[in-house]
Design a protein around this motif. Structure first.
Motif, short mmCIF file in Angstrom:
data_model
loop_
_atom_site.label_atom_id
_atom_site.label_comp_id
_atom_site.label_asym_id
_atom_site.label_seq_id
_atom_site.Cartn_x
_atom_site.Cartn_y
_atom_site.Cartn_z
N ALA A 2 3.07 -32.22 23.50
CA ALA A 2 3.80 -33.18 24.08
C ALA A 2 5.17 -33.10 23.39
CB ALA A 2 3.46 -34.62 24.07
N HIS A 3 6.29 -33.20 24.26
CA HIS A 3 7.59 -33.35 23.55
C HIS A 3 8.28 -34.50 23.82
CE1 HIS A 3 6.81 -28.93 23.36
NE2 HIS A 3 7.79 -28.86 22.67
N PHE A 4 9.08 -34.98 23.15
CA PHE A 4 9.87 -36.20 23.38
C PHE A 4 11.36 -36.23 23.65
CE2 PHE A 4 6.11 -36.37 20.71
CZ PHE A 4 5.22 -37.49 21.60
N VAL A 5 11.85 -37.00 24.47
CA VAL A 5 13.38 -36.66 25.08
C VAL A 5 14.23 -37.90 24.35
CG1 VAL A 5 14.88 -36.35 26.58
CG2 VAL A 5 12.70 -35.27 26.90
N GLY A 6 15.32 -38.02 23.98
CA GLY A 6 16.31 -38.93 23.61
C GLY A 6 17.50 -38.59 24.50
N LEU A 7 18.06 -39.75 24.99
CA LEU A 7 19.20 -39.53 25.89
C LEU A 7 20.11 -40.61 25.44
CD1 LEU A 7 17.43 -39.22 29.36
CD2 LEU A 7 18.26 -37.28 28.12
N ASP A 8 21.36 -39.99 25.30
CA ASP A 8 22.35 -41.02 24.90
C ASP A 8 23.49 -40.92 26.20
OD1 ASP A 8 24.10 -42.67 23.90
OD2 ASP A 8 24.65 -41.57 21.90
N VAL A 9 23.33 -41.79 26.95
CA VAL A 9 24.14 -41.86 28.30
C VAL A 9 25.46 -42.38 28.10
CG1 VAL A 9 24.20 -42.13 30.47
CG2 VAL A 9 22.10 -41.68 29.49
N SER A 10 26.53 -41.69 28.38
CA SER A 10 27.93 -42.28 28.26
C SER A 10 28.62 -41.98 29.83
CB SER A 10 28.72 -41.71 27.03
OG SER A 10 29.08 -40.67 27.58
N VAL A 11 29.55 -42.53 29.98
CA VAL A 11 30.28 -42.48 31.32
C VAL A 11 30.40 -41.06 31.98
CG1 VAL A 11 31.98 -42.71 32.72
CG2 VAL A 11 31.40 -44.64 31.04
N LYS A 12 30.85 -40.01 30.90
CA LYS A 12 31.18 -38.69 31.29
C LYS A 12 30.00 -37.73 31.06
CE LYS A 12 35.92 -38.99 31.78
NZ LYS A 12 37.33 -38.45 31.15
N GLU A 13 29.48 -37.96 29.80
CA GLU A 13 28.67 -36.95 29.32
C GLU A 13 27.23 -37.84 28.85
OE1 GLU A 13 30.47 -33.00 27.55
OE2 GLU A 13 30.57 -34.96 26.08
N THR A 14 26.16 -36.74 28.73
CA THR A 14 24.77 -37.61 28.40
C THR A 14 24.43 -36.55 27.01
OG1 THR A 14 24.24 -38.36 30.22
CG2 THR A 14 22.38 -37.83 28.52
N ALA A 15 24.22 -37.11 25.69
CA ALA A 15 23.57 -36.09 24.80
C ALA A 15 22.15 -36.08 24.84
CB ALA A 15 23.80 -36.51 23.45
N VAL A 16 21.43 -34.77 25.00
CA VAL A 16 20.09 -34.66 25.24
C VAL A 16 19.36 -33.90 23.88
CG1 VAL A 16 18.53 -33.50 26.37
CG2 VAL A 16 20.32 -34.38 27.76
N CYS A 17 18.45 -34.66 23.57
CA CYS A 17 17.82 -34.16 22.44
C CYS A 17 16.27 -34.06 22.59
CB CYS A 17 17.95 -35.04 20.99
SG CYS A 17 17.01 -34.40 19.50
N VAL A 18 15.46 -32.90 22.43
CA VAL A 18 14.27 -32.51 22.64
C VAL A 18 13.47 -32.15 21.46
CG1 VAL A 18 12.47 -31.38 24.15
CG2 VAL A 18 14.59 -32.03 25.24
#
Length: 81
Positions: A2-18
């Motif tokens: 299994a992998h895990f995802v972190g999403l840091d959502v802002s108005v224009k961009e989302t930082a994705v970390c897996v």
């Protein structure tokens, strides 16, 4: 594995970390804050996800509902439903 995802959502961009189960970073990337763009990125990796953590920006409250609909659709398609 299994992998895990972190999403840091802002108005224009989302930082994705897996990360994998050992905590090794598999992907770090920014994409447009559109659910379709995020789902496209996550499906392109070709791994199974155990959990997704979302830190939404206060301006994107409707985004969470759109994300849930897309992830349910994506999950169903991955299972052949």
């Amino acid at each position: 594995m299994a992998h895990f995802v972190g999403l840091d959502v802002s108005v224009k961009e989302t930082a994705v970390c897996v990360v994998d189960e050992a905590g090794k970073v598999v992907l770090e990337q920014k994409v447009a804050s559109e659910p379709d763009d995020i789902v496209t990125l996550l499906t392109s990796i070709g791994v199974d996800y155990g959990r997704v953590g979302i830190e939404p920006d206060h301006c994107r409250s409707g985004w969470s509902m759109a994300w849930r609909r897309l992830t349910c659709r994506w999950s169903a398609s991955r299972r052949g439903i």
